[in-house]
Design a protein around this motif. Structure first.
Motif, mmCIF file in Angstrom:
data_model
loop_
_atom_site.group_PDB
_atom_site.id
_atom_site.type_symbol
_atom_site.label_atom_id
_atom_site.label_comp_id
_atom_site.label_asym_id
_atom_site.label_seq_id
_atom_site.Cartn_x
_atom_site.Cartn_y
_atom_site.Cartn_z
ATOM 1 N N PHE A 1 0.862 -1.172 0.000
ATOM 2 C CA PHE A 1 0.000 0.000 0.000
ATOM 3 C C PHE A 1 0.907 1.233 0.000
ATOM 4 N N ALA A 2 0.338 2.394 -0.227
ATOM 5 C CA ALA A 2 1.164 3.586 -0.420
ATOM 6 C C ALA A 2 0.707 4.732 0.467
ATOM 7 N N THR A 3 1.647 5.631 0.745
ATOM 8 C CA THR A 3 1.301 6.951 1.249
ATOM 9 C C THR A 3 1.636 7.946 0.141
ATOM 10 N N ALA A 4 1.123 9.147 0.273
ATOM 11 C CA ALA A 4 1.459 10.208 -0.685
ATOM 12 C C ALA A 4 1.555 11.518 0.072
ATOM 13 N N GLY A 5 2.707 12.148 -0.035
ATOM 14 C CA GLY A 5 2.919 13.412 0.656
ATOM 15 C C GLY A 5 4.247 14.030 0.267
ATOM 16 N N VAL A 6 4.593 15.107 0.965
ATOM 17 C CA VAL A 6 5.850 15.813 0.713
ATOM 18 C C VAL A 6 6.587 15.972 2.040
ATOM 19 N N HIS A 7 7.710 15.313 2.133
ATOM 20 C CA HIS A 7 8.578 15.361 3.310
ATOM 21 C C HIS A 7 9.082 16.794 3.507
#
Length: 268
Positions: A59-65
């Motif tokens: 499964f995935a996450t989506a964001g900006v570190h």
């Protein structure tokens, strides 16, 4: 044991040569599922593609570190909203604040974090709530203040790769946030304080992760020649965590897996 690695950077180029073999070793070691970390505009689509290639396992996450906060533009925000329409994307992040390295200016970090908190609030308001996958280093006061501004509008949160102090831990637990423990626990130089702290984390708030290819457990023997961490080493982290919590490995494994499955709403 059946384990869930909640933080795996599988899109990292160090895995390009043997990604399938890496996962087979993990499966053989008892790692049944992994949450693949999306942390930049370049890697979010790659992580989603990987998750779709092994449905039910990845499964995935989506964001900006925060290291990439300067890339958070209106176009980036639109990309994230589109990515979160996919069911394989199960969390918002990796997002947060990092004042330890300051790879992005702090005002840019705060702007990017606020936009992603708003994204989580938007998803919740639209009936598609997703938890937050959070990063915090040397920014505790600002981090708490920004999270507090969104109380009641966002869903559950996990502070990924927790390395902080007793005060920070209890601030997070007081807010019913979850805690991700990595191989930092096995670092006698920097992680020794965690040996005592992990006893205080309720089982229903505790999850485990490798953060591979980073944070290779220093107590692992034999050490891989390339010093690359991988999900097959998650059982080693769980064994150390169980010892420090004073419980059987099977108990820690079962609890962290059940917690992760409920937190990310994974299929049985």
């Amino acid at each position: 044991m059946q384990l869930i690695d909640i933080g795996l950077n599988l899109s990292h180029d160090s895995f390009d040569r043997d990604r399938d073999a890496v996962w087979q070793r993990a499966r053989d070691a008892g790692v049944a599922h992994a949450i693949l970390t999306g942390a930049s505009r370049a890697h979010n689509p790659k992580v989603l593609a990987l998750a779709r290639s092994r449905p039910g396992e990845w499964f995935a996450t989506a964001g900006v570190h925060p290291h990439h906060a300067v890339e958070y533009t209106e176009e980036c925000d639109a990309e994230l909203h589109a990515l979160h329409a996919h069911p394989e994307v199960v969390a918002v992040g990796e997002c947060g604040l990092d004042y330890f390295r300051d790879f992005s200016p702090r005002p840019a970090q705060r702007r990017a974090f606020e936009r992603q908190l708003q994204l989580a609030a938007d998803l919740a308001a639209a009936g598609n709530p997703k938890p937050l996958f959070l990063h915090q280093r040397d920014a505790h006061a600002d981090f708490l203040a920004m999270m507090r501004a969104f109380e009641g509008r966002i869903g559950p949160a996990v502070v990924h790769c927790f390395t902080g102090s007793r005060e920070e831990l209890f601030d997070y637990l007081d807010r019913d946030w979850h805690i991700g423990i990595t191989g930092w626990l096995c670092d006698e130089r920097r992680g020794q304080h965690l040996r005592e702290l992990v006893r205080n984390i309720p089982a229903q708030r505790l999850m485990v992760e490798t953060d591979a290819p980073y944070l290779l457990p220093r107590t692992l023997t034999p050490m891989p020649k390339d010093r690359r961490n991988e999900p097959a080493f998650l059982p080693h982290i769980v064994a150390e965590l169980a010892r420090d919590r004073g419980e059987a490995v099977e108990v820690t494994a079962a609890a962290t897996t059940a917690t992760a499955r409920a937190f990310f709403r994974l299929p049985a």
